[in-house]
Design an enzyme around this catalytic site. Structure first.
Site, PDB file in Angstrom:
ATOM      1  N   TYR A  20      -3.171  -0.983  10.043  1.00 22.83           N
ATOM      2  CA  TYR A  20      -3.116  -1.211   8.590  1.00 22.83           C
ATOM      3  C   TYR A  20      -1.753  -0.772   8.061  1.00 22.83           C
ATOM      4  O   TYR A  20      -1.075  -1.485   7.324  1.00 22.83           O
ATOM      5  CB  TYR A  20      -4.234  -0.423   7.900  1.00 22.83           C
ATOM      6  CG  TYR A  20      -4.325  -0.635   6.408  1.00 22.83           C
ATOM      7  CD1 TYR A  20      -3.568   0.135   5.524  1.00 22.83           C
ATOM      8  CD2 TYR A  20      -5.178  -1.601   5.876  1.00 22.83           C
ATOM      9  CE1 TYR A  20      -3.655  -0.060   4.157  1.00 22.83           C
ATOM     10  CE2 TYR A  20      -5.274  -1.786   4.508  1.00 22.83           C
ATOM     11  CZ  TYR A  20      -4.510  -1.016   3.654  1.00 22.83           C
ATOM     12  OH  TYR A  20      -4.597  -1.208   2.298  1.00 22.83           O
ATOM     13  N   SER A  41       0.876  -1.180   0.000  1.00 20.94           N
ATOM     14  CA  SER A  41       0.000   0.000   0.000  1.00 20.94           C
ATOM     15  C   SER A  41       0.904   1.218   0.000  1.00 20.94           C
ATOM     16  O   SER A  41       2.085   1.118   0.374  1.00 20.94           O
ATOM     17  CB  SER A  41      -0.856  -0.013   1.267  1.00 20.94           C
ATOM     18  OG  SER A  41      -1.323   1.287   1.594  1.00 20.94           O
TER      19      SER A  41
HETATM   20  C1  GCO Z   1      -7.060   4.897   4.390  1.00 21.57           C
HETATM   21  C2  GCO Z   1      -7.121   3.995   3.193  1.00 21.57           C
HETATM   22  C3  GCO Z   1      -5.733   3.574   2.766  1.00 21.57           C
HETATM   23  C4  GCO Z   1      -5.920   2.774   1.530  1.00 21.57           C
HETATM   24  C5  GCO Z   1      -5.170   3.388   0.412  1.00 21.57           C
HETATM   25  C6  GCO Z   1      -3.709   3.075   0.456  1.00 21.57           C
HETATM   26  O1  GCO Z   1      -7.912   4.751   5.265  1.00 21.57           O
HETATM   27  O2  GCO Z   1      -6.151   5.759   4.399  1.00 21.57           O
HETATM   28  O3  GCO Z   1      -7.891   2.827   3.466  1.00 21.57           O
HETATM   29  O4  GCO Z   1      -5.110   2.923   3.819  1.00 21.57           O
HETATM   30  O5  GCO Z   1      -5.654   1.452   1.696  1.00 21.57           O
HETATM   31  O6  GCO Z   1      -5.705   2.936  -0.765  1.00 21.57           O
HETATM   32  O7  GCO Z   1      -3.468   1.766   0.084  1.00 21.57           O
END
Ligand code: GCO
Length: 255
Positions: free
Chosen positions: A159, A146
């Site tokens: 994440y 990501s």
């Molecule tokens: C967020 C988004 C990001 C996405 C983005 C980067 O909440 O900022 O979910 O984390 O995943 O597309 O990959």
């Protein structure tokens, strides 16, 4: 340049978390490049509907319904592949979840769930696939990173940490498996129009921020990941290893 470099004819690819979102777009793209796809998800109904739609479009697809966060079910799935003679040439570790919350409100269980789904699962599924790829002396592993593999934003810590881990897991896999003819790389999507980001797209202020912060001045479309995925799954990338390719409209490259 001959397009056989990018052909996935006679290749079999497992794409985890591929009944919807980026995983589904990548599964379709790899199938259109000639691969037979093993579609994966935890929801049998959704998985069946997704694979039937692909079959209706003449694509070669089967289903493997298992939970990538449950090691026993992952091992059982690979043992079933062995019994059925399914030799995976390509693994796309795509399965992932998002959970947006300030860290001071985040429970350890919530943290662990995101890390387990987005990062540990890539290790477990990758390990099971690599055991078989090493025996065959070839294979392609594509991990889903990501732009948060590089940059952090508030309220998405687990994440972000999981995607930073994906970048270094990709390099660790390369360190141990490249000598066995396996190429391991990652794709790093930017802000894509997917169900994971629905809440963000619906927020006018966030939508404006994404469009202003992205040099391409727009969100990405899931199908815009396909070219990079086909490249990393094909002969065209046989000497590419340990890389993460950002498909983000330029976001991580420009302040
Ligand atoms: C967020 C988004 C990001 C996405 C983005 C980067 O909440 O900022 O979910 O984390 O995943 O597309 O990959």
């Amino acid at each position: 340049m001959s397009n056989s470099l990018f052909s996935l004819k006679n290749k079999t690819a497992l794409v985890t978390g591929s009944s919807r979102g980026l995983g589904h777009a990548i599964a379709i793209g790899l199938a259109q490049a000639g691969a037979s796809i093993v579609l994966n998800g935890v929801d049998q109904e959704r998985l069946q509907a997704a694979s039937e739609k692909m079959r209706d479009e003449g694509l070669s697809v089967s289903e493997a319904c298992f939970d990538v966060t449950d090691e026993a079910s992952v091992i059982a799935a690979f043992e079933a592949f062995d019994r059925e003679g399914v030799a995976l040439d390509i693994l796309v570790n795509n399965a992932g979840i998002q959970l947006r919350k300030p860290m001071v409100e985040l429970t350890t269980e919530e943290w662990q769930r995101v890390i387990d789904t987005n990062l540990t699962s890539a290790f477990v599924v990758g390990r099971e696939a690599a055991k078989r790829m090493i025996a065959r002396g070839s294979g392609k592993i594509i991990n889903m990173g990501s732009l948060t593999s590089e940059l952090a934003r508030a309220t998405v810590a687990p994440y972000t940490v999981s995607k930073g881990g994906i970048k270094m897991l990709t390099r660790s896999m390369t360190a141990e498996w490249a000598e066995h003819g396996i190429q391991v790389n990652a794709v790093g999507p930017g802000y894509m129009l997917t169900d994971m980001n629905e809440a963000l797209m619906a927020n006018a202020q966030f939508d404006d921020w994404v469009r202003g912060r992205t040099p391409a001045r727009r969100w990405g479309k899931p199908e815009e990941l396909v070219g990079t995925a086909v490249f990393l799954a094909s002969t065209a990338s046989d000497y590419v290893n340990g890389q993460i390719i950002y498909v983000d409209g330029g976001m991580i490259s420009v302040l």
